[in-house]
Design a protein around this motif. Structure first.
Motif, PDB file in Angstrom:
ATOM      1  N   GLN A  81       0.831  -1.195   0.000  1.00 40.30           N
ATOM      2  CA  GLN A  81       0.000   0.000   0.000  1.00 40.30           C
ATOM      3  C   GLN A  81       0.871   1.253   0.000  1.00 40.30           C
ATOM      4  OE1 GLN A  81      -2.419  -0.484   3.476  1.00 40.30           O
ATOM      5  NE2 GLN A  81      -3.939  -1.724   2.433  1.00 40.30           N
ATOM      6  N   GLY A  82       0.424   2.264  -0.689  1.00 33.19           N
ATOM      7  CA  GLY A  82       1.130   3.532  -0.684  1.00 33.19           C
ATOM      8  C   GLY A  82       2.213   3.614  -1.738  1.00 33.19           C
ATOM      9  N   GLU A  83       3.113   4.565  -1.543  1.00 34.60           N
ATOM     10  CA  GLU A  83       4.149   4.894  -2.519  1.00 34.60           C
ATOM     11  C   GLU A  83       5.516   4.464  -2.026  1.00 34.60           C
ATOM     12  OE1 GLU A  83       5.795   8.852  -4.921  1.00 34.60           O
ATOM     13  OE2 GLU A  83       4.475   9.052  -3.184  1.00 34.60           O
ATOM     14  N   GLU A  84       6.332   3.947  -2.938  1.00 30.62           N
ATOM     15  CA  GLU A  84       7.707   3.582  -2.610  1.00 30.62           C
ATOM     16  C   GLU A  84       8.518   4.839  -2.309  1.00 30.62           C
ATOM     17  OE1 GLU A  84      11.086   1.541  -1.848  1.00 30.62           O
ATOM     18  OE2 GLU A  84       9.097   0.676  -2.188  1.00 30.62           O
ATOM     19  N   GLU A  85       9.327   4.785  -1.255  1.00 35.40           N
ATOM     20  CA  GLU A  85      10.089   5.952  -0.827  1.00 35.40           C
ATOM     21  C   GLU A  85      11.588   5.825  -1.071  1.00 35.40           C
ATOM     22  OE1 GLU A  85       9.171   6.532   3.259  1.00 35.40           O
ATOM     23  OE2 GLU A  85       7.047   7.033   2.902  1.00 35.40           O
ATOM     24  N   VAL A 162       5.681  -5.308  -3.635  1.00 37.13           N
ATOM     25  CA  VAL A 162       6.123  -4.151  -4.412  1.00 37.13           C
ATOM     26  C   VAL A 162       5.105  -3.033  -4.220  1.00 37.13           C
ATOM     27  CG1 VAL A 162       6.557  -3.258  -6.729  1.00 37.13           C
ATOM     28  CG2 VAL A 162       7.364  -5.524  -6.107  1.00 37.13           C
ATOM     29  N   ARG A 163       5.581  -1.841  -3.910  1.00 37.38           N
ATOM     30  CA  ARG A 163       4.724  -0.675  -3.802  1.00 37.38           C
ATOM     31  C   ARG A 163       4.687   0.090  -5.126  1.00 37.38           C
ATOM     32  NH1 ARG A 163       6.791   0.042   1.793  1.00 37.38           N
ATOM     33  NH2 ARG A 163       5.007  -0.140   3.219  1.00 37.38           N
ATOM     34  N   ALA A 164       3.748   1.021  -5.220  1.00 32.94           N
ATOM     35  CA  ALA A 164       3.655   1.875  -6.405  1.00 32.94           C
ATOM     36  C   ALA A 164       4.908   2.735  -6.530  1.00 32.94           C
ATOM     37  CB  ALA A 164       2.407   2.750  -6.334  1.00 32.94           C
ATOM     38  N   GLU A 165       5.308   3.021  -7.777  1.00 34.04           N
ATOM     39  CA  GLU A 165       6.498   3.805  -8.111  1.00 34.04           C
ATOM     40  C   GLU A 165       7.792   3.075  -7.789  1.00 34.04           C
ATOM     41  OE1 GLU A 165       6.181   6.557  -9.828  1.00 34.04           O
ATOM     42  OE2 GLU A 165       4.008   6.488  -9.662  1.00 34.04           O
ATOM     43  N   ARG A 166       7.724   1.767  -7.555  1.00 32.65           N
ATOM     44  CA  ARG A 166       8.935   0.978  -7.308  1.00 32.65           C
ATOM     45  C   ARG A 166       9.546   0.547  -8.636  1.00 32.65           C
ATOM     46  NH1 ARG A 166      11.049  -2.537  -3.206  1.00 32.65           N
ATOM     47  NH2 ARG A 166      13.033  -3.313  -4.011  1.00 32.65           N
ATOM     48  N   ILE A 167      10.851   0.686  -8.773  1.00 32.31           N
ATOM     49  CA  ILE A 167      11.552   0.256  -9.975  1.00 32.31           C
ATOM     50  C   ILE A 167      11.824  -1.238  -9.870  1.00 32.31           C
ATOM     51  CG2 ILE A 167      13.669   0.506 -11.319  1.00 32.31           C
ATOM     52  CD1 ILE A 167      13.737   3.409 -10.539  1.00 32.31           C
ATOM     53  N   ILE A 168      11.412  -1.991 -10.882  1.00 31.75           N
ATOM     54  CA  ILE A 168      11.577  -3.446 -10.879  1.00 31.75           C
ATOM     55  C   ILE A 168      12.959  -3.820 -11.405  1.00 31.75           C
ATOM     56  CG2 ILE A 168      10.558  -5.631 -11.567  1.00 31.75           C
ATOM     57  CD1 ILE A 168       8.737  -3.910  -9.872  1.00 31.75           C
ATOM     58  N   ILE A 169      13.288  -3.389 -12.610  1.00 34.36           N
ATOM     59  CA  ILE A 169      14.594  -3.651 -13.205  1.00 34.36           C
ATOM     60  C   ILE A 169      15.079  -2.385 -13.909  1.00 34.36           C
ATOM     61  CG2 ILE A 169      14.247  -6.128 -13.553  1.00 34.36           C
ATOM     62  CD1 ILE A 169      13.705  -5.463 -16.518  1.00 34.36           C
ATOM     63  N   GLU A 170      16.386  -2.327 -14.106  1.00 32.34           N
ATOM     64  CA  GLU A 170      16.997  -1.271 -14.902  1.00 32.34           C
ATOM     65  C   GLU A 170      17.767  -1.901 -16.052  1.00 32.34           C
ATOM     66  OE1 GLU A 170      18.907   2.435 -13.607  1.00 32.34           O
ATOM     67  OE2 GLU A 170      18.468   1.753 -11.574  1.00 32.34           O
ATOM     68  N   VAL A 171      17.676  -1.299 -17.215  1.00 30.05           N
ATOM     69  CA  VAL A 171      18.398  -1.730 -18.409  1.00 30.05           C
ATOM     70  C   VAL A 171      19.171  -0.540 -18.939  1.00 30.05           C
ATOM     71  CG1 VAL A 171      18.211  -2.652 -20.752  1.00 30.05           C
ATOM     72  CG2 VAL A 171      16.691  -3.493 -18.959  1.00 30.05           C
ATOM     73  N   GLY A 172      20.421  -0.769 -19.306  1.00 27.58           N
ATOM     74  CA  GLY A 172      21.241   0.326 -19.811  1.00 27.58           C
ATOM     75  C   GLY A 172      22.317  -0.189 -20.742  1.00 27.58           C
ATOM     76  N   GLY A 173      23.193   0.709 -21.126  1.00 28.22           N
ATOM     77  CA  GLY A 173      24.282   0.376 -22.035  1.00 28.22           C
ATOM     78  C   GLY A 173      24.295   1.288 -23.243  1.00 28.22           C
ATOM     79  N   LYS A 174      24.972   0.842 -24.277  1.00 25.47           N
ATOM     80  CA  LYS A 174      25.091   1.622 -25.505  1.00 25.47           C
ATOM     81  C   LYS A 174      23.922   1.294 -26.421  1.00 25.47           C
ATOM     82  CE  LYS A 174      30.100   1.702 -25.025  1.00 25.47           C
ATOM     83  NZ  LYS A 174      31.412   1.383 -25.640  1.00 25.47           N
ATOM     84  N   CYS A 175      22.752   1.763 -26.035  1.00 26.51           N
ATOM     85  CA  CYS A 175      21.526   1.468 -26.769  1.00 26.51           C
ATOM     86  C   CYS A 175      20.565   2.637 -26.580  1.00 26.51           C
ATOM     87  CB  CYS A 175      20.894   0.156 -26.281  1.00 26.51           C
ATOM     88  SG  CYS A 175      20.590   0.128 -24.501  1.00 26.51           S
ATOM     89  N   SER A 176      19.606   2.739 -27.479  1.00 27.60           N
ATOM     90  CA  SER A 176      18.603   3.793 -27.423  1.00 27.60           C
ATOM     91  C   SER A 176      17.312   3.256 -26.814  1.00 27.60           C
ATOM     92  CB  SER A 176      18.332   4.348 -28.825  1.00 27.60           C
ATOM     93  OG  SER A 176      17.803   3.334 -29.661  1.00 27.60           O
ATOM     94  N   PHE A 177      16.407   4.167 -26.499  1.00 23.31           N
ATOM     95  CA  PHE A 177      15.120   3.769 -25.913  1.00 23.31           C
ATOM     96  C   PHE A 177      14.296   2.965 -26.900  1.00 23.31           C
ATOM     97  CE2 PHE A 177      10.657   4.693 -24.786  1.00 23.31           C
ATOM     98  CZ  PHE A 177      10.656   4.163 -23.498  1.00 23.31           C
ATOM     99  N   GLU A 178      14.406   3.258 -28.198  1.00 28.99           N
ATOM    100  CA  GLU A 178      13.658   2.516 -29.218  1.00 28.99           C
ATOM    101  C   GLU A 178      14.114   1.059 -29.316  1.00 28.99           C
ATOM    102  OE1 GLU A 178      14.939   5.460 -29.590  1.00 28.99           O
ATOM    103  OE2 GLU A 178      13.115   6.694 -29.759  1.00 28.99           O
ATOM    104  N   GLU A 179      15.350   0.758 -28.951  1.00 28.02           N
ATOM    105  CA  GLU A 179      15.836  -0.624 -29.004  1.00 28.02           C
ATOM    106  C   GLU A 179      15.297  -1.471 -27.866  1.00 28.02           C
ATOM    107  OE1 GLU A 179      20.085  -1.224 -29.908  1.00 28.02           O
ATOM    108  OE2 GLU A 179      20.198   0.955 -30.154  1.00 28.02           O
ATOM    109  N   VAL A 180      15.220  -0.901 -26.663  1.00 32.18           N
ATOM    110  CA  VAL A 180      14.831  -1.688 -25.498  1.00 32.18           C
ATOM    111  C   VAL A 180      13.336  -1.649 -25.234  1.00 32.18           C
ATOM    112  CG1 VAL A 180      17.091  -1.289 -24.457  1.00 32.18           C
ATOM    113  CG2 VAL A 180      15.196   0.244 -23.905  1.00 32.18           C
ATOM    114  N   TYR A 181      12.620  -0.696 -25.804  1.00 33.11           N
ATOM    115  CA  TYR A 181      11.198  -0.540 -25.486  1.00 33.11           C
ATOM    116  C   TYR A 181      10.347  -1.757 -25.866  1.00 33.11           C
ATOM    117  CZ  TYR A 181       6.457   1.346 -25.427  1.00 33.11           C
ATOM    118  OH  TYR A 181       5.129   1.529 -25.188  1.00 33.11           O
ATOM    119  N   PRO A 182      10.528  -2.392 -27.048  1.00 33.59           N
ATOM    120  CA  PRO A 182       9.620  -3.501 -27.404  1.00 33.59           C
ATOM    121  C   PRO A 182       9.650  -4.656 -26.415  1.00 33.59           C
ATOM    122  CG  PRO A 182      10.782  -2.716 -29.343  1.00 33.59           C
ATOM    123  CD  PRO A 182      11.417  -2.045 -28.169  1.00 33.59           C
TER     124      PRO A 182
END
Length: 251
Positions: A81-85, A162-182
Motif C-alpha cells: 500500500q502507498g508509494e515507494e520511498e 512491491v509498492r507503487a512507483e517501485r523500480i523493478i529492473i533497470e536496463v542500460g548500455g550503448k543502446c537507445s530507448f527505441e531498441e529496449v522498449y519492445p
C-alpha cells in the motif's frame, strides 16, 4: 538504364513531371541528391559493468540456517500500500520498468523477467540489474477439502511485495530507448500489476507534470480536501490507506 539526350525544356519537364514523361514514351534520368542525416548518438560516457551483464538468478525459497524453521507470517497487505520511498530513482540513469500500483511478485514472474531479458539484450553493449529482492514473504495454503480449524496452513510459496512507483529492473548500455522498449513493454504487460517502461527523461517529465497539475489546480474540492473535512460523512466509508494517501495509490 538507358540515358537519352533531351533539350533543356524536356529535361526540366522530366525532372518535374516524370509520370507525364513516362506516358509520352520518355525515359528516367538519374540525378544525385544531397541528404543530411542526423548524427548518431554518442555513448562514450556510458560504462558497462564487467562482472555481469544479465540479471542474476534469484532464489525461489529463502535459505535459513540449519535447525531453523521457516516462520509463518500474516498477509502484510501494508507492504504493497502507498508509494515507494527508497527504490524510486534510476541508479544508472537510462531505462527501467516501474510499477504503477502495488502488488505481489511470485517467483514465476521473476523468472519470466530474467529469461525475457536474457533472450533479448546484447551483452556486448547492454546490461540489466535487479531493483527488487528475491521472494521472502511466505504465503500459506490449506489442503483441498480440509476442515476448518487446526491452525495456520503450511507455507505454499514466497512472494516479493512491491509498492507503487517501485523500480523493478533497470536496463542500460550503448543502446537507445527505441531498441529496449519492445521487449521491456512485453515484460511489463505480463506483470500482475500495472507497470510502465520509462527512461530518465520520461520519469522526470511525468513527476514534473504531476507537480504542475497539483500546483495549478483551481478546483478547491480535491479528494484530499473532501476527506480532511469529512464532507458528506465520508470518513466512515474510507480505509486507512485512503486517509493517508487520499486515494492516490489504491491497493
Amino acid at each position: 538504364m538507358a540515358l537519352t539526350l533531351f533539350p533543356k525544356h524536356c529535361l526540366r519537364t522530366l525532372s518535374r513531371t516524370p509520370i507525364n514523361a513516362m506516358s509520352m514514351g520518355g525515359t528516367w534520368i538519374q540525378k544525385a541528391e544531397y541528404k543530411n542525416f542526423p548524427k548518431p548518438p554518442s555513448y562514450e560516457h556510458i560504462t558497462i559493468p564487467k562482472e555481469r551483464q544479465k540479471l542474476r538468478f534469484l532464489e525461489k525459497v529463502p535459505q535459513y540456517p540449519p535447525g531453523v524453521r521457516a516462520p509463518k507470517m500474516t498477509r502484510r497487505i501494508d507492504l504493497i500500500q502507498g508509494e515507494e520511498e527508497i527504490q524510486r530513482d534510476l541508479l544508472h540513469g537510462q531505462y527501467a520498468i516501474i510499477a504503477k500500483r502495488g502488488g505481489m511478485l511470485k517467483w514465476g514472474h521473476i523468472e519470466m523477467i530474467r529469461m525475457g531479458i536474457a533472450r533479448k539484450i546484447n551483452t556486448k553493449k547492454m546490461f540489466a540489474v535487479w531493483r527488487i529482492d528475491s521472494p521472502w514473504l511466505p504465503r500459506t495454503k490449506r489442503g483441498q477439502g480440509k476442515r476448518m480449524g487446526g491452525g495456520k496452513g503450511s507455507i505454499d510459496h514466497y512472494v516479493t511485495p512491491v509498492r507503487a512507483e517501485r523500480i523493478i529492473i533497470e536496463v542500460g548500455g550503448k543502446c537507445s530507448f527505441e531498441e529496449v522498449y519492445p521487449f521491456m513493454k512485453m515484460i511489463a504487460e505480463k506483470l500482475p500489476f500495472p507497470a510502465k517502461v520509462v527512461s530518465k527523461e520520461m520519469l522526470e517529465a511525468d513527476r514534473a507534470e504531476e507537480e504542475r497539475l497539483e500546483r495549478e489546480n483551481i478546483n478547491p474540492f480535491t479528494f484530499k480536501y473532501i476527506i480532511q473535512n469529512n464532507m458528506t460523512g465520508c470518513q466512515i466509508w474510507l480505509k486507512d490507506v485512503d486517509r493517508k494517501y487520499f486515494g492516490k495509490y489504491p491497493a
